[in-house]
Design a protein around this motif. Structure first.
Motif, PDB file in Angstrom:
ATOM      1  N   UNK A  44       4.647 -29.467  24.485  1.00  0.00           N
ATOM      2  CA  UNK A  44       3.178 -29.938  23.895  1.00  0.00           C
ATOM      3  C   UNK A  44       2.898 -28.858  22.748  1.00  0.00           C
ATOM      4  N   UNK A  45       3.640 -27.844  22.513  1.00  0.00           N
ATOM      5  CA  UNK A  45       3.539 -27.172  21.343  1.00  0.00           C
ATOM      6  C   UNK A  45       2.715 -25.900  21.851  1.00  0.00           C
ATOM      7  N   UNK A  46       2.346 -25.779  23.145  1.00  0.00           N
ATOM      8  CA  UNK A  46       1.889 -24.563  23.381  1.00  0.00           C
ATOM      9  C   UNK A  46       2.857 -23.470  23.424  1.00  0.00           C
ATOM     10  N   UNK A  72      11.971 -23.773  30.269  1.00  0.00           N
ATOM     11  CA  UNK A  72      11.155 -24.712  29.667  1.00  0.00           C
ATOM     12  C   UNK A  72      10.815 -24.736  28.220  1.00  0.00           C
ATOM     13  N   UNK A  73      11.418 -23.811  27.508  1.00  0.00           N
ATOM     14  CA  UNK A  73      11.444 -23.712  26.044  1.00  0.00           C
ATOM     15  C   UNK A  73      11.795 -24.976  25.394  1.00  0.00           C
TER      16      UNK A  73
END
Length: 226
Positions: A186-188, A211-212
């Motif tokens: 999600x770009x966080x 999770x990257x």
């Protein structure tokens, strides 16, 4: 600040002045805008600052017609079995196979000279492609350099990288301009660094979380598992 390949100092100049022994023939940067360079034991010129154009067949096999294996013969002498494997599918028609072989031998010489000075520099030069055709050259012509190739195959160059394997990675530069960040789908931002401004010469390690979705780095040259 200087590029990790600068430890290859002696490389391009020294290697290219050697006579290719084929059986078939024969800055430190000071500007703020300069790219990060690796630490070096001497301030020798960086081959990346004035790269030599790759020789034909150095970086990839030609897309046009090539000499069939049966015609891979030098004007004098003979090719070894490994040299023939290297040349297979790599020599354009009407080109002397010895000239293509020489490009591979020069890649081997550059890797060897760099590795003798700094193995990390040699690994980085293979990862980034600063030594064109190094992978095939090492595989067929200088297998003694396979540890360098094995290390390079586990690494990746700076810039954006999607879905990286989680873990700790070490930058093959010690420039204070190296920065990185890991983002989720999600770009966080999941992680970023260095946490504090590194001093020139400091080891820079990035911890890529599970999770990257994208890992982006700048000024870091290349990365290998820490």
């Amino acid at each position: 600040m200087y590029r990790r390949s600068a430890a290859a100092a002696v490389l391009l100049t020294a290697a290219l002045t050697l006579t290719a022994c084929s059986s078939g023939g024969g800055k430190a940067d000071s500007g703020a805008e300069a790219k990060a360079k690796p630490p070096a034991s001497s301030a020798a010129p960086d081959p990346a600052d004035s790269p030599a154009p790759p020789a034909p067949g150095a970086d990839a096999k030609p897309t046009g017609p090539v000499l069939p294996d049966a015609k891979l013969t030098p004007k004098t002498g003979t090719f070894t079995a490994q040299e023939k494997k290297y040349l297979s599918g790599r020599v354009p028609e009407k080109m002397d196979p010895a000239a293509v072989l020489q490009s591979g031998q020069e890649a081997c010489q550059r890797v060897a000279y760099t590795a003798k000075r700094d193995k990390d520099a040699a690994t980085g030069a293979v990862i980034t492609g600063e030594i064109p055709g190094a992978k095939d050259a090492i595989t067929h012509l200088c297998p003694e350099q396979k540890p360098i190739l094995a290390a390079a195959e586990k690494g990746f160059p700076e810039g954006p990288r999607t879905s990286p394997a989680a873990g700790s990675y070490r930058a093959l530069t010690q420039a204070s301009t190296c920065t990185w960040e890991a983002k989720s789908k999600d770009g966080s931002i999941l992680a970023s660094g260095p946490e504090t401004q590194p001093n020139a010469g400091d080891k820079i390690v990035a911890a890529i979380p599970s999770g990257t979705a994208e890992f982006t780095s700048s000024g870091c040259y290349a990365w290998i598992p820490a």
